[in-house]
Write a protein that holds these residues in place. Structure first.
Motif, PDB file in Angstrom:
ATOM      1  N   GLY A   9      36.655  48.064  44.760  1.00  0.00           N
ATOM      2  CA  GLY A   9      38.097  47.427  44.558  1.00  0.00           C
ATOM      3  C   GLY A   9      38.476  46.594  45.408  1.00  0.00           C
ATOM      4  N   ARG A  10      39.710  46.063  44.910  1.00  0.00           N
ATOM      5  CA  ARG A  10      40.221  45.056  46.296  1.00  0.00           C
ATOM      6  C   ARG A  10      40.904  45.779  47.202  1.00  0.00           C
ATOM      7  NH1 ARG A  10      37.540  43.270  42.244  1.00  0.00           N
ATOM      8  NH2 ARG A  10      37.111  41.618  41.695  1.00  0.00           N
ATOM      9  N   ASP A  11      41.527  46.944  46.416  1.00  0.00           N
ATOM     10  CA  ASP A  11      42.781  47.395  47.510  1.00  0.00           C
ATOM     11  C   ASP A  11      42.589  48.709  47.750  1.00  0.00           C
ATOM     12  OD1 ASP A  11      43.426  48.217  45.102  1.00  0.00           O
ATOM     13  OD2 ASP A  11      45.884  48.014  45.061  1.00  0.00           O
ATOM     14  N   TYR A  62      42.120  48.225  35.955  1.00  0.00           N
ATOM     15  CA  TYR A  62      41.910  46.726  35.485  1.00  0.00           C
ATOM     16  C   TYR A  62      41.978  45.489  34.102  1.00  0.00           C
ATOM     17  CZ  TYR A  62      44.938  47.508  40.070  1.00  0.00           C
ATOM     18  OH  TYR A  62      45.303  48.129  40.382  1.00  0.00           O
ATOM     19  N   ARG A  63      40.077  46.081  34.241  1.00  0.00           N
ATOM     20  CA  ARG A  63      39.249  45.345  33.330  1.00  0.00           C
ATOM     21  C   ARG A  63      40.180  46.089  31.519  1.00  0.00           C
ATOM     22  NH1 ARG A  63      34.892  42.479  34.433  1.00  0.00           N
ATOM     23  NH2 ARG A  63      34.308  42.130  35.983  1.00  0.00           N
ATOM     24  N   ARG A  78      39.623  33.277  40.464  1.00  0.00           N
ATOM     25  CA  ARG A  78      39.369  34.741  40.147  1.00  0.00           C
ATOM     26  C   ARG A  78      39.443  35.260  41.678  1.00  0.00           C
ATOM     27  NH1 ARG A  78      36.960  39.681  38.131  1.00  0.00           N
ATOM     28  NH2 ARG A  78      35.253  39.119  37.922  1.00  0.00           N
ATOM     29  N   THR A  97      37.154  50.434  40.615  1.00  0.00           N
ATOM     30  CA  THR A  97      38.467  50.591  40.408  1.00  0.00           C
ATOM     31  C   THR A  97      38.807  49.700  38.905  1.00  0.00           C
ATOM     32  OG1 THR A  97      39.011  49.627  42.034  1.00  0.00           O
ATOM     33  CG2 THR A  97      39.671  51.516  41.872  1.00  0.00           C
ATOM     34  N   GLY A  98      38.072  48.418  39.441  1.00  0.00           N
ATOM     35  CA  GLY A  98      37.884  47.311  38.613  1.00  0.00           C
ATOM     36  C   GLY A  98      38.412  47.476  37.042  1.00  0.00           C
ATOM     37  N   ARG A 156      49.645  47.791  38.862  1.00  0.00           N
ATOM     38  CA  ARG A 156      48.925  48.310  39.868  1.00  0.00           C
ATOM     39  C   ARG A 156      49.813  49.743  40.017  1.00  0.00           C
ATOM     40  NH1 ARG A 156      45.985  44.599  41.373  1.00  0.00           N
ATOM     41  NH2 ARG A 156      45.100  46.053  43.458  1.00  0.00           N
ATOM     42  N   ARG A 194      47.949  37.076  45.730  1.00  0.00           N
ATOM     43  CA  ARG A 194      49.188  38.032  44.503  1.00  0.00           C
ATOM     44  C   ARG A 194      50.293  38.981  45.522  1.00  0.00           C
ATOM     45  NH1 ARG A 194      45.051  41.407  42.184  1.00  0.00           N
ATOM     46  NH2 ARG A 194      44.780  42.979  43.948  1.00  0.00           N
ATOM     47  N   SER A 221      41.911  40.066  35.828  1.00  0.00           N
ATOM     48  CA  SER A 221      42.898  39.687  37.029  1.00  0.00           C
ATOM     49  C   SER A 221      44.230  39.587  37.628  1.00  0.00           C
ATOM     50  CB  SER A 221      41.729  38.819  38.258  1.00  0.00           C
ATOM     51  OG  SER A 221      42.422  37.800  38.692  1.00  0.00           O
ATOM     52  N   ASP A 276      43.656  37.107  43.194  1.00  0.00           N
ATOM     53  CA  ASP A 276      42.866  38.821  43.784  1.00  0.00           C
ATOM     54  C   ASP A 276      43.453  38.082  45.444  1.00  0.00           C
ATOM     55  OD1 ASP A 276      41.819  39.298  41.326  1.00  0.00           O
ATOM     56  OD2 ASP A 276      40.013  39.241  42.233  1.00  0.00           O
ATOM     57  N   ALA A 289      46.223  42.220  37.371  1.00  0.00           N
ATOM     58  CA  ALA A 289      46.325  42.843  38.706  1.00  0.00           C
ATOM     59  C   ALA A 289      47.440  42.540  39.707  1.00  0.00           C
ATOM     60  CB  ALA A 289      45.178  42.958  39.198  1.00  0.00           C
TER      61      ALA A 289
HETATM   62  O1   DC Z   1      36.100  44.500  40.192  1.00  0.00           O
HETATM   63  P1   DC Z   1      36.128  44.060  39.334  1.00  0.00           P
HETATM   64  O2   DC Z   1      35.072  42.657  38.891  1.00  0.00           O
HETATM   65  O3   DC Z   1      35.815  44.780  38.147  1.00  0.00           O
HETATM   66  O4   DC Z   1      37.857  43.710  38.654  1.00  0.00           O
HETATM   67  C1   DC Z   1      38.731  43.025  38.159  1.00  0.00           C
HETATM   68  C2   DC Z   1      39.591  42.704  38.397  1.00  0.00           C
HETATM   69  O5   DC Z   1      40.211  43.472  38.498  1.00  0.00           O
HETATM   70  C3   DC Z   1      39.735  41.581  39.360  1.00  0.00           C
HETATM   71  O6   DC Z   1      39.605  40.392  39.519  1.00  0.00           O
HETATM   72  C4   DC Z   1      41.160  42.313  40.313  1.00  0.00           C
HETATM   73  C5   DC Z   1      41.843  43.520  39.446  1.00  0.00           C
HETATM   74  N1   DC Z   1      41.503  44.531  40.968  1.00  0.00           N
HETATM   75  C6   DC Z   1      42.207  44.673  41.478  1.00  0.00           C
HETATM   76  O7   DC Z   1      43.066  43.963  41.892  1.00  0.00           O
HETATM   77  N2   DC Z   1      42.783  46.011  42.227  1.00  0.00           N
HETATM   78  C7   DC Z   1      41.068  46.656  42.144  1.00  0.00           C
HETATM   79  N3   DC Z   1      41.382  48.062  43.423  1.00  0.00           N
HETATM   80  C8   DC Z   1      39.703  46.737  41.523  1.00  0.00           C
HETATM   81  C9   DC Z   1      40.390  45.573  40.683  1.00  0.00           C
END
Ligand code: DC
Length: 217
Positions: free
Chosen positions: A121-123, A40-41, A172, A36-37, A96, A179, A87, A176, A90
């Motif tokens: 991902g992150r969330d 956002y990238r 970063r 999923t990153g 989002r 936020r 980042s 992350d 995001a």
């Molecule tokens: O996993 P990555 O480093 O490729 O992700 C890049 C940026 O995308 C990361 O710094 C925060 C954002 N991100 C996010 O907010 N939620 C996700 N599910 C995946 C990535």
């Protein structure tokens, strides 16, 4: 939406090893995999290519809402500059929201009719798929993560110092985690996996053991 697929959520900070683990788990169980990153990238990259500022919320949301499959193939997606822009965008709730449905559709109706999906991902465990069958939160110490990322960049021919990579990674992480919309944090029911002292194969085995034990229970 009716949930019939098995969802594995793999969250964690930059370079903790979640991408490798998620891909390997997907292979092992025959599930679809979504990084999923990269979404956002792709938004960050689009903003930069259009000459915009990743901190401009309205512009970033517009770029996310009109994201196309071809944006996911941008050649600069894995660069440090795009990572930082990702980042930043995001943080924007509109970004989002625009990406949420795509991720959920992938999770609940995986491409190729696969019986499950692994999303990293992150969330994922907290917001995208709070009912995921298994949630992993992958971590590693800052210095270990920076060393991994530094090697990855050097291998790709990007000339950058370790100190720079460590500073970017901390920036970063801070963005992350702090936020207000969907911050990086482990879900209450996530299994924590620290890969600092694990080689790849050992980390994959540890992750697969957690997944198998959780799916059986
Ligand atoms: O996993 P990555 O480093 O490729 O992700 C890049 C940026 O995308 C990361 O710094 C925060 C954002 N991100 C996010 O907010 N939620 C996700 N599910 C995946 C990535």
């Amino acid at each position: 939406m009716t949930v019939s697929s098995v969802v594995i959520a793999v969250d964690g900070p930059v370079a903790a090893g979640k991408g490798t683990l998620a891909r390997r788990l997907a292979d092992r169980y025959g599930y679809a995999y979504l990084d999923t990153g990269s979404l956002y990238r792709a938004v960050g990259s689009r903003v930069l290519r259009a000459g915009g500022d990743p901190a401009d919320a309205d512009f970033a949301a517009k770029m996310a809402e009109s994201l196309e499959e071809s944006d996911l193939a941008a050649t600069d997606l894995r660069s440090e500059t795009v990572g930082l822009a990702a980042s930043r965008v995001a943080i924007v709730p509109g970004v989002r929201a625009a990406l949420l449905e795509y991720q959920r559709r992938f999770a609940f109706a995986p491409p190729g009719g696969k019986p499950g999906a692994v999303l990293d991902g992150r969330d994922i465990g907290t917001v995208v798929c709070p009912d995921a069958a298994v949630k992993l939160f992958v971590t590693a110490r800052d210095d270990v993560r920076a060393a991994r990322r530094h090697k990855e960049l050097m291998d790709k021919g990007e000339s950058v110092t370790f100190e720079r990579v460590l500073a970017d990674l901390r920036q970063r992480d801070e963005q992350d985690r702090s936020r207000s919309t969907a911050p990086l944090r482990p879900a209450d029911d996530a299994h924590l996996l620290d890969t600092s002292d694990l080689a790849i194969e050992a980390a994959v085995t540890a992750a697969a053991d957690i997944v198998s034990a959780t799916l059986k229970s």
